[in-house]
Design a protein around this motif. Structure first.
Motif, PDB file in Angstrom:
ATOM      1  N   TYR A   1      -1.682   8.183  36.004  1.00 19.68           N
ATOM      2  CA  TYR A   1      -3.609   8.064  35.333  1.00 19.68           C
ATOM      3  C   TYR A   1      -4.187   8.560  36.776  1.00 19.68           C
ATOM      4  O   TYR A   1      -5.308   8.393  36.510  1.00 19.68           O
ATOM      5  N   LEU A   2      -3.438   8.502  37.599  1.00 21.16           N
ATOM      6  CA  LEU A   2      -4.344   8.780  39.105  1.00 21.16           C
ATOM      7  C   LEU A   2      -5.411  10.025  39.314  1.00 21.16           C
ATOM      8  O   LEU A   2      -5.887  10.193  40.026  1.00 21.16           O
ATOM      9  N   LEU A   3      -4.498  11.242  38.103  1.00 24.60           N
ATOM     10  CA  LEU A   3      -5.205  12.110  38.327  1.00 24.60           C
ATOM     11  C   LEU A   3      -6.780  12.475  37.731  1.00 24.60           C
ATOM     12  O   LEU A   3      -7.613  13.008  38.342  1.00 24.60           O
ATOM     13  N   SER A   4      -7.135  10.695  36.820  1.00 24.29           N
ATOM     14  CA  SER A   4      -8.732  10.888  36.781  1.00 24.29           C
ATOM     15  C   SER A   4      -9.955  10.855  38.257  1.00 24.29           C
ATOM     16  O   SER A   4     -10.378  10.983  38.120  1.00 24.29           O
ATOM     17  N   GLU A   5      -8.585  10.069  39.168  1.00 22.83           N
ATOM     18  CA  GLU A   5      -9.136  10.627  40.474  1.00 22.83           C
ATOM     19  C   GLU A   5      -9.658  11.443  41.049  1.00 22.83           C
ATOM     20  O   GLU A   5     -10.775  10.972  41.880  1.00 22.83           O
ATOM     21  N   PHE A   6      -9.284  12.669  41.053  1.00 24.29           N
ATOM     22  CA  PHE A   6      -9.360  13.679  41.477  1.00 24.29           C
ATOM     23  C   PHE A   6      -9.164  15.218  40.233  1.00 24.29           C
ATOM     24  O   PHE A   6      -8.484  15.068  40.819  1.00 24.29           O
ATOM     25  N   PRO A   7     -10.101  14.630  39.424  1.00 17.71           N
ATOM     26  CA  PRO A   7      -9.726  16.531  38.232  1.00 17.71           C
ATOM     27  C   PRO A   7     -10.015  17.218  38.678  1.00 17.71           C
ATOM     28  O   PRO A   7      -9.460  18.353  38.095  1.00 17.71           O
ATOM     29  N   GLU A   8      -9.823  17.880  40.452  1.00 17.44           N
ATOM     30  CA  GLU A   8     -10.621  19.010  40.951  1.00 17.44           C
ATOM     31  C   GLU A   8      -8.696  19.851  41.527  1.00 17.44           C
ATOM     32  O   GLU A   8      -9.036  20.724  41.334  1.00 17.44           O
ATOM     33  N   VAL A   9      -7.943  18.869  41.003  1.00 20.80           N
ATOM     34  CA  VAL A   9      -7.021  19.043  41.496  1.00 20.80           C
ATOM     35  C   VAL A   9      -6.354  20.047  40.865  1.00 20.80           C
ATOM     36  O   VAL A   9      -6.316  20.258  40.131  1.00 20.80           O
ATOM     37  N   GLY A  10      -5.694  21.469  41.679  1.00 17.76           N
ATOM     38  CA  GLY A  10      -5.220  22.679  40.636  1.00 17.76           C
ATOM     39  C   GLY A  10      -4.167  22.291  40.057  1.00 17.76           C
ATOM     40  O   GLY A  10      -3.721  23.087  38.565  1.00 17.76           O
ATOM     41  N   THR A  11      -2.756  21.714  40.554  1.00 19.31           N
ATOM     42  CA  THR A  11      -1.098  21.777  39.800  1.00 19.31           C
ATOM     43  C   THR A  11      -1.344  20.424  40.298  1.00 19.31           C
ATOM     44  O   THR A  11      -0.809  20.049  41.325  1.00 19.31           O
ATOM     45  N   TYR A  12      -1.118  19.755  38.679  1.00 25.27           N
ATOM     46  CA  TYR A  12      -0.375  17.922  38.729  1.00 25.27           C
ATOM     47  C   TYR A  12       0.712  18.008  38.188  1.00 25.27           C
ATOM     48  O   TYR A  12       0.250  18.316  36.579  1.00 25.27           O
ATOM     49  N   LEU A  13       1.092  17.610  38.631  1.00 27.75           N
ATOM     50  CA  LEU A  13       2.738  17.235  37.820  1.00 27.75           C
ATOM     51  C   LEU A  13       2.969  15.486  37.902  1.00 27.75           C
ATOM     52  O   LEU A  13       2.468  15.289  39.352  1.00 27.75           O
ATOM     53  N   THR A  14       4.096  15.289  36.884  1.00 30.67           N
ATOM     54  CA  THR A  14       4.217  13.436  37.368  1.00 30.67           C
ATOM     55  C   THR A  14       5.650  13.181  37.162  1.00 30.67           C
ATOM     56  O   THR A  14       5.929  14.045  36.165  1.00 30.67           O
ATOM     57  N   ALA A  15       6.535  12.768  37.792  1.00 26.44           N
ATOM     58  CA  ALA A  15       8.104  12.770  37.287  1.00 26.44           C
ATOM     59  C   ALA A  15       7.754  11.052  37.411  1.00 26.44           C
ATOM     60  O   ALA A  15       9.239  10.630  37.391  1.00 26.44           O
ATOM     61  N   TRP A  16       6.584   9.757  36.972  1.00 25.58           N
ATOM     62  CA  TRP A  16       6.800   9.337  36.431  1.00 25.58           C
ATOM     63  C   TRP A  16       7.655   7.846  37.474  1.00 25.58           C
ATOM     64  O   TRP A  16       7.221   6.592  37.325  1.00 25.58           O
ATOM     65  N   SER A  17       8.074   8.293  38.311  1.00 21.53           N
ATOM     66  CA  SER A  17       9.126   7.175  39.349  1.00 21.53           C
ATOM     67  C   SER A  17       9.256   8.043  40.684  1.00 21.53           C
ATOM     68  O   SER A  17       9.780   8.679  40.406  1.00 21.53           O
ATOM     69  N   GLY A  18       9.353   6.463  42.222  1.00 19.53           N
ATOM     70  CA  GLY A  18       9.727   7.356  42.421  1.00 19.53           C
ATOM     71  C   GLY A  18      10.810   6.687  43.658  1.00 19.53           C
ATOM     72  O   GLY A  18      11.461   6.484  44.373  1.00 19.53           O
ATOM     73  N   ILE A  19      11.875   7.203  42.117  1.00 22.10           N
ATOM     74  CA  ILE A  19      12.821   6.689  42.743  1.00 22.10           C
ATOM     75  C   ILE A  19      14.104   8.315  43.184  1.00 22.10           C
ATOM     76  O   ILE A  19      13.385   9.270  43.202  1.00 22.10           O
ATOM     77  N   PRO A  20      14.992   8.298  43.961  1.00 19.38           N
ATOM     78  CA  PRO A  20      15.747   9.608  44.218  1.00 19.38           C
ATOM     79  C   PRO A  20      16.120  10.866  42.791  1.00 19.38           C
ATOM     80  O   PRO A  20      16.220  12.138  43.083  1.00 19.38           O
ATOM     81  N   VAL A  21      16.301  10.270  41.643  1.00 19.79           N
ATOM     82  CA  VAL A  21      16.851  11.377  40.926  1.00 19.79           C
ATOM     83  C   VAL A  21      14.983  12.066  40.664  1.00 19.79           C
ATOM     84  O   VAL A  21      15.457  12.452  39.589  1.00 19.79           O
ATOM     85  N   ALA A  22      14.221  11.210  40.301  1.00 19.25           N
ATOM     86  CA  ALA A  22      13.192  11.530  39.745  1.00 19.25           C
ATOM     87  C   ALA A  22      12.075  12.955  41.079  1.00 19.25           C
ATOM     88  O   ALA A  22      11.911  13.351  40.643  1.00 19.25           O
ATOM     89  N   GLU A  23      12.396  12.001  41.684  1.00 19.96           N
ATOM     90  CA  GLU A  23      11.915  13.280  43.077  1.00 19.96           C
ATOM     91  C   GLU A  23      13.047  14.259  43.179  1.00 19.96           C
ATOM     92  O   GLU A  23      12.403  14.829  43.629  1.00 19.96           O
TER      93      GLU A  23
END
Length: 586
Positions: free
Chosen positions: A524-546
């Motif tokens: 939901y952090l996108l709501s803080e900076f909607p002007e970002v041009g490319t935004y993706l989410t990987a849901w977790s900061g763990i090695p397989v997600a990274e």
């Protein structure tokens, strides 16, 4: 050859009556009859224990020994440690206990949620561990019940190999409040039907493979902006709304044969008529869960040391009220002796009947019998290497991660990146100071293509001056990638970015240079900076997600994830489909 006839079949052997001392009742029933009141109350207790190495005679070792030998607890919730250390410690405790211990652990993202991530700090070397999956919202983004079942299967197999019988999973809270500081990506998503579908599949995966699934947090912790580790959230919704949203996934799980439920330290005035936490409310645990929903499994309280309960009630009184409400297991009492004494005194005074205690103890003993603890309580340490963290299990975790990456914005059509090896690419990682692995796998994935990759790490205390220096360097780069490791942390009360970090992302987004923002956690952090041009989410900061995020950015895998929740103006089901690169590249 003549065919056999019924006359050719030998007669059945004569049945002999059992010996006079034989008791045909289940082990749980027979065992209950042998227990004193104090021993019965001990069975209700499940204190917290760290999975660390505790040498003979150490304070930690003696505390663990006292739980079993003096307090005669019925179970343990085991916390972080390496798989082998945890299993050895649990074997030791099982050998000390007269009755087998029922062992639980918070394993909502796989056995690696508690038994992975051990890092040798002086060298920053990872020491290995169990299989860690992305957060459950990644499964929501994949939309695949088959993957949910597989995650449950792998979690159960690894948990049982380590000595854990009750994974506290899945989370069935419907995360319909973006400001929720305690659930967030721990939920499958915002659609109650989808949460119910994925949750039921996860439950079956766990229970088909020897574990007892525990759905949490009943009756639903998704619509709150307050962290119950700190204070008591109030859910002001109607019973009709609860039925159609919060309760629906729990009903689906009960229909799937759910073995256990964990309560929520929230209050729902529409149901309780007061500011009573659901954990202590008979209207929730008995009238709704037991009587209306016909749930016959175990009911665990949420941790009784959380502020939502511990700040409001005396510790012995809280334990008594939980039992009166309909709970079976008192989880993580902050004062084990006070909780035990409170219940014993309540029985002796007539406030609680011993029959009421017996009902819960019988459920606990039956759960132990269900997982075979009366026959075998010790795990084979040599067998763990063939089960825990093995390649086939890691492949399931990678599949979840790869299929969950969700791209919500790509205004300049940067993705997949061209992948020019000589490009000047800058990777800026926001992480907590103690998140030693945060960004490591992601940067390694980028560096496979971008040999000249520059990196910077920022944290909550990073100053505006440092951000300005990073921004100045970014203006000279061909591309800047910002990865944000902002996830749920116990008792933090927030899943937000600091003001200076938000300012930095906004200024980067307003510059003419290409940029990508990746959320490894709170989407939901996108709501803080909607002007970002490319935004993706990987849901977790763990090695397989990274690694999945790096592969998606570079076109090594296709992007197929769909948002399982509304995010900053994007609807459930939104997400760009981006094909993987062909052999010739883009």
């Amino acid at each position: 050859t003549p065919q056999n006839t019924y006359s050719d079949i030998p007669p059945a052997p004569t049945a002999h009556p059992p010996p006079p001392h034989y008791d045909a009742r289940a082990w749980a029933e027979r065992t209950l009859e042998t227990l004193t009141l104090e021993e019965k109350v001990g069975q209700l207790m499940m204190p917290w224990l760290l999975g660390d190495f505790a040498p003979e005679g150490s304070a930690a070792g003696e505390r663990a020994r006292a739980m079993v030998e003096e307090h005669q607890v019925g179970g343990i919730i085991i916390s972080v440690g390496s798989p082998t250390e945890v299993a050895a410690k649990l074997n030791w405790l099982q050998s000390l206990s007269d009755l087998p211990l029922l062992v639980s652990a918070d394993l909502e993202a796989g056995a690696g949620f508690r038994f992975d991530g051990v890092v040798h700090a002086p060298t920053n070397i990872w020491l290995g561990g169990a299989t860690r999956f992305p957060a459950l919202m990644a499964l929501g983004a994949s939309g695949d019940p088959g993957l949910a079942y597989e995650m449950g299967r792998v979690t159960a197999l690894e948990a049982r190999a380590i000595g854990v019988h009750v994974p506290f999973a899945p989370v069935l809270d419907v995360n319909n409040n973006p400001e929720n500081p305690v659930i967030n990506v721990r939920s499958f998503g915002e659609d109650p039907e989808q949460v119910g579908l994925l949750g039921a599949a996860f439950v079956r995966g766990l229970q088909d493979h020897g574990a007892i699934a525990t759905a949490k947090h009943f009756p639903g912790h998704g619509d709150t902006g307050v962290d119950s580790h700190i204070s008591l959230p109030v859910i002001r919704v109607s019973r009709e709304r609860m039925d159609s949203v919060e309760l629906l996934p729990f009903r689906r799980a009960v229909e799937a044969g759910l073995g256990a439920i964990m309560t929520a330290h929230i209050t729902v005035p529409e149901m309780t008529g007061a500011r009573t936490p659901a954990t202590l409310a008979p209207a929730v645990l008995t009238e709704l869960l037991r009587d209306e929903m016909r749930f016959g499994g175990l009911v665990f309280t949420d941790a009784m040391d959380m502020g939502a309960v511990d700040r409001l009630y005396e510790r012995g009184e809280a334990a008594v009220r939980a039992l009166e409400a309909g709970a079976d297991v008192i989880l993580m009492p902050p004062d084990l002796e006070a909780a035990r004494n409170g219940i014993v005194e309540a029985v002796r005074s007539g406030r609680l009947s011993e029959e009421r205690v017996d009902r819960s103890v019988l459920r606990i003993l039956a759960a132990k019998e269900r997982v075979g603890l009366q026959r075998q309580r010790i795990v084979d340490l040599d067998r763990m290497r063939a089960v825990v963290g093995v390649r086939s299990h890691l492949a399931v975790a990678r599949e979840v991660a790869n299929r969950s990456v969700t791209v919500l914005k790509d205004e300049r059509e940067l993705l997949p990146l061209l992948g020019t090896p000589t490009a000047n690419v800058y990777s800026v990682t926001y992480r907590r100071p103690n998140d030693l692995r945060g960004g490591r796998a992601f940067n390694a994935g980028l560096r496979q293509t971008y040999r000249r990759l520059r990196t910077a790490y920022v944290e909550p205390e990073t100053t505006r001056e440092e951000y300005d220096r990073i921004l100045s360097r970014a203006r000279g780069m061909n591309l800047t990638v910002v990865s944000l490791h902002v996830g749920v942390r116990t008792a933090s009360g927030s899943v937000a970015l600091p003001e200076e970090a938000v300012r930095f992302v906004k200024m980067l987004a307003r510059s003419p240079r290409p940029h990508i923002v990746v959320a490894f956690g709170n989407p939901y952090l996108l709501s803080e900076f909607p002007e970002v041009g490319t935004y993706l989410t990987a849901w977790s900061g763990i090695p397989v997600a990274e690694r999945a995020a790096a592969d998606a950015i570079l076109g090594r895998i296709a992007v197929t994830g769909k948002a399982p929740t509304r995010i900053a103006g994007f609807e459930i089901g939104d997400g760009l489909m981006i094909e993987a690169k062909g052999d010739n590249g883009r």
